[in-house]
Write an enzyme that holds these catalytic residues in place. Structure first.
Site, PDB file in Angstrom:
ATOM      1  N   ASN A 284     121.883  89.706  37.946  1.00  0.00           N
ATOM      2  CA  ASN A 284     121.749  88.299  37.548  1.00  0.00           C
ATOM      3  C   ASN A 284     123.151  87.760  37.278  1.00  0.00           C
ATOM      4  O   ASN A 284     123.741  88.022  36.231  1.00  0.00           O
ATOM      5  CB  ASN A 284     120.865  88.184  36.297  1.00  0.00           C
ATOM      6  CG  ASN A 284     120.581  86.738  35.929  1.00  0.00           C
ATOM      7  OD1 ASN A 284     121.173  85.802  36.497  1.00  0.00           O
ATOM      8  ND2 ASN A 284     119.683  86.546  34.984  1.00  0.00           N
TER       9      ASN A 284
ATOM     10  N   ARG B  83     118.820  87.823  41.354  1.00  0.00           N
ATOM     11  CA  ARG B  83     118.052  86.714  40.793  1.00  0.00           C
ATOM     12  C   ARG B  83     118.697  85.419  41.287  1.00  0.00           C
ATOM     13  O   ARG B  83     119.903  85.227  41.127  1.00  0.00           O
ATOM     14  CB  ARG B  83     118.089  86.777  39.272  1.00  0.00           C
ATOM     15  CG  ARG B  83     117.296  85.681  38.610  1.00  0.00           C
ATOM     16  CD  ARG B  83     118.170  84.757  37.840  1.00  0.00           C
ATOM     17  NE  ARG B  83     117.396  83.629  37.344  1.00  0.00           N
ATOM     18  CZ  ARG B  83     117.810  82.814  36.405  1.00  0.00           C
ATOM     19  NH1 ARG B  83     118.983  82.990  35.848  1.00  0.00           N
ATOM     20  NH2 ARG B  83     117.070  81.809  36.027  1.00  0.00           N
TER      21      ARG B  83
ATOM     22  N   HIS C 278     110.975  80.491  35.952  1.00  0.00           N
ATOM     23  CA  HIS C 278     110.500  81.756  35.350  1.00  0.00           C
ATOM     24  C   HIS C 278     109.443  82.432  36.236  1.00  0.00           C
ATOM     25  O   HIS C 278     108.630  83.216  35.751  1.00  0.00           O
ATOM     26  CB  HIS C 278     109.840  81.554  33.961  1.00  0.00           C
ATOM     27  CG  HIS C 278     110.755  81.081  32.882  1.00  0.00           C
ATOM     28  ND1 HIS C 278     110.371  80.136  31.971  1.00  0.00           N
ATOM     29  CD2 HIS C 278     112.009  81.437  32.545  1.00  0.00           C
ATOM     30  CE1 HIS C 278     111.357  79.902  31.120  1.00  0.00           C
ATOM     31  NE2 HIS C 278     112.378  80.691  31.454  1.00  0.00           N
TER      32      HIS C 278
ATOM     33  N   HIS D 257     105.353  82.334  29.066  1.00  0.00           N
ATOM     34  CA  HIS D 257     106.693  82.925  28.919  1.00  0.00           C
ATOM     35  C   HIS D 257     107.384  82.104  27.826  1.00  0.00           C
ATOM     36  O   HIS D 257     107.837  80.989  28.064  1.00  0.00           O
ATOM     37  CB  HIS D 257     107.446  82.831  30.245  1.00  0.00           C
ATOM     38  CG  HIS D 257     108.850  83.355  30.184  1.00  0.00           C
ATOM     39  ND1 HIS D 257     109.257  84.522  30.784  1.00  0.00           N
ATOM     40  CD2 HIS D 257     109.955  82.862  29.562  1.00  0.00           C
ATOM     41  CE1 HIS D 257     110.537  84.724  30.541  1.00  0.00           C
ATOM     42  NE2 HIS D 257     110.982  83.724  29.802  1.00  0.00           N
TER      43      HIS D 257
ATOM     44  N   GLY E  29     110.375  82.256  25.322  1.00  0.00           N
ATOM     45  CA  GLY E  29     111.621  82.843  24.823  1.00  0.00           C
ATOM     46  C   GLY E  29     112.511  81.707  24.388  1.00  0.00           C
ATOM     47  O   GLY E  29     112.006  80.704  23.874  1.00  0.00           O
ATOM     48  N   ASN E  30     113.788  81.826  24.630  1.00  0.00           N
ATOM     49  CA  ASN E  30     114.679  80.719  24.322  1.00  0.00           C
ATOM     50  C   ASN E  30     114.307  79.518  25.210  1.00  0.00           C
ATOM     51  O   ASN E  30     114.148  78.401  24.754  1.00  0.00           O
ATOM     52  CB  ASN E  30     116.121  81.172  24.524  1.00  0.00           C
ATOM     53  CG  ASN E  30     117.066  80.131  24.015  1.00  0.00           C
ATOM     54  OD1 ASN E  30     116.747  79.394  23.077  1.00  0.00           O
ATOM     55  ND2 ASN E  30     118.217  80.031  24.639  1.00  0.00           N
ATOM     56  N   GLY E  31     114.143  79.785  26.504  1.00  0.00           N
ATOM     57  CA  GLY E  31     113.477  78.821  27.388  1.00  0.00           C
ATOM     58  C   GLY E  31     112.001  79.172  27.381  1.00  0.00           C
ATOM     59  O   GLY E  31     111.640  80.258  26.937  1.00  0.00           O
TER      60      GLY E  31
ATOM     61  N   ARG F  24     115.869  72.925  24.313  1.00  0.00           N
ATOM     62  CA  ARG F  24     115.436  71.906  25.281  1.00  0.00           C
ATOM     63  C   ARG F  24     114.220  71.153  24.747  1.00  0.00           C
ATOM     64  O   ARG F  24     113.368  71.735  24.084  1.00  0.00           O
ATOM     65  CB  ARG F  24     115.070  72.566  26.615  1.00  0.00           C
ATOM     66  CG  ARG F  24     116.291  72.955  27.428  1.00  0.00           C
ATOM     67  CD  ARG F  24     115.912  73.732  28.674  1.00  0.00           C
ATOM     68  NE  ARG F  24     116.433  75.074  28.601  1.00  0.00           N
ATOM     69  CZ  ARG F  24     116.052  76.068  29.378  1.00  0.00           C
ATOM     70  NH1 ARG F  24     115.116  75.895  30.290  1.00  0.00           N
ATOM     71  NH2 ARG F  24     116.585  77.270  29.249  1.00  0.00           N
TER      72      ARG F  24
ATOM     73  N   ASP G  67     116.826  79.634  17.325  1.00  0.00           N
ATOM     74  CA  ASP G  67     116.217  80.966  17.337  1.00  0.00           C
ATOM     75  C   ASP G  67     115.027  81.014  16.387  1.00  0.00           C
ATOM     76  O   ASP G  67     115.159  80.684  15.210  1.00  0.00           O
ATOM     77  CB  ASP G  67     117.289  81.994  16.923  1.00  0.00           C
ATOM     78  CG  ASP G  67     116.831  83.409  17.181  1.00  0.00           C
ATOM     79  OD1 ASP G  67     115.748  83.789  16.700  1.00  0.00           O
ATOM     80  OD2 ASP G  67     117.566  84.140  17.863  1.00  0.00           O
TER      81      ASP G  67
ATOM     82  N   ARG H  71     113.649  83.333  14.918  1.00  0.00           N
ATOM     83  CA  ARG H  71     113.831  84.184  13.715  1.00  0.00           C
ATOM     84  C   ARG H  71     114.428  83.370  12.573  1.00  0.00           C
ATOM     85  O   ARG H  71     113.988  83.470  11.425  1.00  0.00           O
ATOM     86  CB  ARG H  71     114.752  85.369  14.033  1.00  0.00           C
ATOM     87  CG  ARG H  71     114.053  86.455  14.811  1.00  0.00           C
ATOM     88  CD  ARG H  71     115.038  87.397  15.412  1.00  0.00           C
ATOM     89  NE  ARG H  71     115.758  86.756  16.533  1.00  0.00           N
ATOM     90  CZ  ARG H  71     116.343  87.414  17.507  1.00  0.00           C
ATOM     91  NH1 ARG H  71     116.317  88.716  17.507  1.00  0.00           N
ATOM     92  NH2 ARG H  71     116.967  86.784  18.479  1.00  0.00           N
TER      93      ARG H  71
ATOM     94  N   ASN I 234     107.766  89.369  20.445  1.00  0.00           N
ATOM     95  CA  ASN I 234     108.286  89.839  19.151  1.00  0.00           C
ATOM     96  C   ASN I 234     107.872  89.063  17.911  1.00  0.00           C
ATOM     97  O   ASN I 234     107.981  89.590  16.809  1.00  0.00           O
ATOM     98  CB  ASN I 234     109.820  89.827  19.192  1.00  0.00           C
ATOM     99  CG  ASN I 234     110.333  90.743  20.279  1.00  0.00           C
ATOM    100  OD1 ASN I 234     110.042  91.925  20.288  1.00  0.00           O
ATOM    101  ND2 ASN I 234     111.084  90.189  21.217  1.00  0.00           N
TER     102      ASN I 234
ATOM    103  N   GLU J 164     111.815  91.133  34.365  1.00  0.00           N
ATOM    104  CA  GLU J 164     112.232  90.460  35.597  1.00  0.00           C
ATOM    105  C   GLU J 164     113.162  91.353  36.418  1.00  0.00           C
ATOM    106  O   GLU J 164     113.120  91.339  37.654  1.00  0.00           O
ATOM    107  CB  GLU J 164     112.929  89.138  35.251  1.00  0.00           C
ATOM    108  CG  GLU J 164     111.953  88.093  34.728  1.00  0.00           C
ATOM    109  CD  GLU J 164     112.599  87.030  33.871  1.00  0.00           C
ATOM    110  OE1 GLU J 164     112.964  87.331  32.715  1.00  0.00           O
ATOM    111  OE2 GLU J 164     112.747  85.887  34.336  1.00  0.00           O
TER     112      GLU J 164
HETATM  113  P1  AMP Z   1     114.395  85.407  25.515  1.00  0.00           P
HETATM  114  O1  AMP Z   1     114.939  84.091  25.972  1.00  0.00           O
HETATM  115  O2  AMP Z   1     113.140  85.813  26.199  1.00  0.00           O
HETATM  116  O3  AMP Z   1     115.421  86.489  25.459  1.00  0.00           O
HETATM  117  O4  AMP Z   1     113.956  85.155  23.984  1.00  0.00           O
HETATM  118  C1  AMP Z   1     114.904  84.963  22.981  1.00  0.00           C
HETATM  119  C2  AMP Z   1     114.216  84.396  21.757  1.00  0.00           C
HETATM  120  O5  AMP Z   1     113.183  85.281  21.297  1.00  0.00           O
HETATM  121  C3  AMP Z   1     115.143  84.266  20.553  1.00  0.00           C
HETATM  122  O6  AMP Z   1     115.872  83.079  20.605  1.00  0.00           O
HETATM  123  C4  AMP Z   1     114.148  84.265  19.431  1.00  0.00           C
HETATM  124  O7  AMP Z   1     113.729  82.927  19.243  1.00  0.00           O
HETATM  125  C5  AMP Z   1     112.980  85.072  19.919  1.00  0.00           C
HETATM  126  N1  AMP Z   1     112.854  86.365  19.217  1.00  0.00           N
HETATM  127  C6  AMP Z   1     113.370  87.548  19.580  1.00  0.00           C
HETATM  128  N2  AMP Z   1     113.030  88.512  18.686  1.00  0.00           N
HETATM  129  C7  AMP Z   1     112.288  87.915  17.724  1.00  0.00           C
HETATM  130  C8  AMP Z   1     111.633  88.364  16.524  1.00  0.00           C
HETATM  131  N3  AMP Z   1     111.697  89.621  16.145  1.00  0.00           N
HETATM  132  N4  AMP Z   1     110.962  87.456  15.805  1.00  0.00           N
HETATM  133  C9  AMP Z   1     110.895  86.164  16.191  1.00  0.00           C
HETATM  134  N5  AMP Z   1     111.476  85.686  17.302  1.00  0.00           N
HETATM  135  C10 AMP Z   1     112.163  86.544  18.065  1.00  0.00           C
END
Ligand code: AMP
Length: 394
Positions: free
Chosen positions: A7, A88, A177, A203, A205-207, A236, A278, A280, A330, A379
């Site tokens: 990637n 990718r 994605h 999906h 995550g951050n996105g 976003r 984030d 967390r 997570n 991925e």
């Molecule tokens: P990704 O883009 O799939 O790598 O997801 C990243 C995002 O996952 C981070 O910005 C967090 O918001 C979230 N994340 C990762 N670990 C945890 C956790 N243990 N608890 C809550 N959110 C998490």
């Protein structure tokens, strides 16, 4: 057979070297700050993590370092052992609906879509160019984020705007994605031993994007012409009224580009909470009673729940819902809140099954109308497996 999954970003290069078909990760790593001061790279191998701070003026030097280290560390004896490189690639437009073997002519065709993914595509293709030179014996395969979604029908991918925008300029929903949605859909089909499942894959995550899939075909996905659309994300905005753009340009004197940048980088969780992108950090701030963090979490969950409900309707009742990526895999709290917000679909969380991270599990009760699964996405493996298939078919 050794296959490497790549990637390449504008200033980074992520790799995972697999042994296939065993799906064993031999080594992985990340080159950072390529072309910028303070460049460094990390290689994980044999339970060890090697960090090196070296000048990386361009991607070619990064790949040179990688090749040298693979030999020096004894990860491979000869570079010829790496028989395939899977790349990718963000955008393949409507033209590339499947992974494709790359040669100069195909790369040229893909580069037509650089203007649709200006931050990623040129860098992805630069990675291809470098590997074609460094590993001339290997097969290079392009795996597109957009490809899986190209099964969408016109009524789902068109926007209700003048039709010529689509005809002349390619304005339509492309979706992103795709490799992740395809991977987790494949996993749930294998697990339930069916290939005709109707699944809503989330999906997050951050996105983040949500996809409605029926029998392997994407019905609709929440991201659109760009990855800015759909649910609220880390930074976003997701879906908003497009008139806000002109209004904000007039009010602030900023350019459309500047406002769009704020919608991409200063919105979502970060924009509303003022705390972080984030989840967390958001969860920690909610715990401390931070009002805006509480507001941002409510909004975040609502948008996800609403898309799931809409896609359940589109699928005329889903057989399963899958949660994946950083938050989905997570965040026990986000999972709980999402499921509470789709209770009207008859979804029932089993709290005793929800306290875990990063594993394949069902988190709903036996009598939940739709079972919800957490499935870790991969991925890199999907890209390597696609490459392996082409190599085997040679
Ligand atoms: P990704 O883009 O799939 O790598 O997801 C990243 C995002 O996952 C981070 O910005 C967090 O918001 C979230 N994340 C990762 N670990 C945890 C956790 N243990 N608890 C809550 N959110 C998490």
């Amino acid at each position: 057979m050794k296959i490497i999954s790549i990637n390449a970003g504008s200033s980074s290069l992520k790799f995972t070297l697999f042994e296939l078909p065993e799906k064993e990760v031999i080594a992985s790593g990340l080159f950072e700050k390529i072309g910028i001061d303070g460049s460094l790279y990390t290689i994980k191998y044999n339970g060890e993590k090697i960090v090196k701070e070296v000048p990386l003026p361009d991607h070619s030097v990064a790949v040179e370092c990688l090749m040298n280290d693979l030999i020096e560390l004894g990860i491979v004896k000869d570079l010829e052992e790496i028989e395939g490189v899977g790349h990718r690639i963000l955008h393949g437009g409507a033209e590339f609906s499947k992974p494709v073997v790359l040669d100069e002519e195909v790369v040229k065709r893909i580069s037509k879509y650089n203007e649709l993914g200006p931050l990623h595509n040129p860098a992805n293709l630069l990675g291809v160019e470098v590997f074609m030179k460094k590993l001339p014996h290997a097969i290079n395969v392009g795996v597109f984020d957009t490809a899986f979604h190209q099964t969408m029908e016109m009524d789902h991918f068109l926007y209700p705007v003048p039709y010529e925008w689509y005809e002349k300029y390619g304005v339509r929903r492309y979706g992103f994605h795709g490799t992740s949605h395809r991977f987790v859909y494949g996993e749930i089909c294998k697990y339930l031993n069916r290939d005709d499942l109707k699944v809503i894959t989330c999906h997050i995550g951050n996105g983040g994007s949500i996809t409605a899939i029926d029998s392997g075909k994407v019905i609709e996905t929440s991201m659109g012409f760009t990855p800015l659309a759909g649910i609220m994300m880390g930074t976003r905005c997701g879906d908003i009224d497009p008139s806000i753009l002109e209004y904000m340009v007039n009010k602030t004197g900023k350019t459309i580009g500047e406002i769009t940048n704020e919608l991409n980088k200063k919105s979502g969780y970060l924009g509303i909470s003022g705390v972080s992108s984030d989840s967390r950090d958001i969860e920690a701030a909610v715990e401390q009673g931070n009002e805006r963090a509480i507001l941002s979490q409510k909004m975040y969950i609502q948008k996800i729940a609403n898309y799931i409900a809409m896609y359940n309707n589109m699928l005329n009742g889903a057989d399963a819902i899958v949660l994946t990526a950083g938050v989905g895999e997570n965040s026990c709290l986000s999972r709980k809140l999402i499921l509470e917000n789709i209770a009207s679909l008859g979804v029932k969380l089993d709290e005793s099954k929800n306290d875990f991270r990063g594993e394949f599990r069902c988190i709903t009760t036996e009598d939940s109308k739709i079972p919800v699964y957490v499935i870790p996405t991969n991925e890199e493996l999907m890209i390597a497996l696609d490459t392996y298939e082409f190599k085997m078919a040679e």
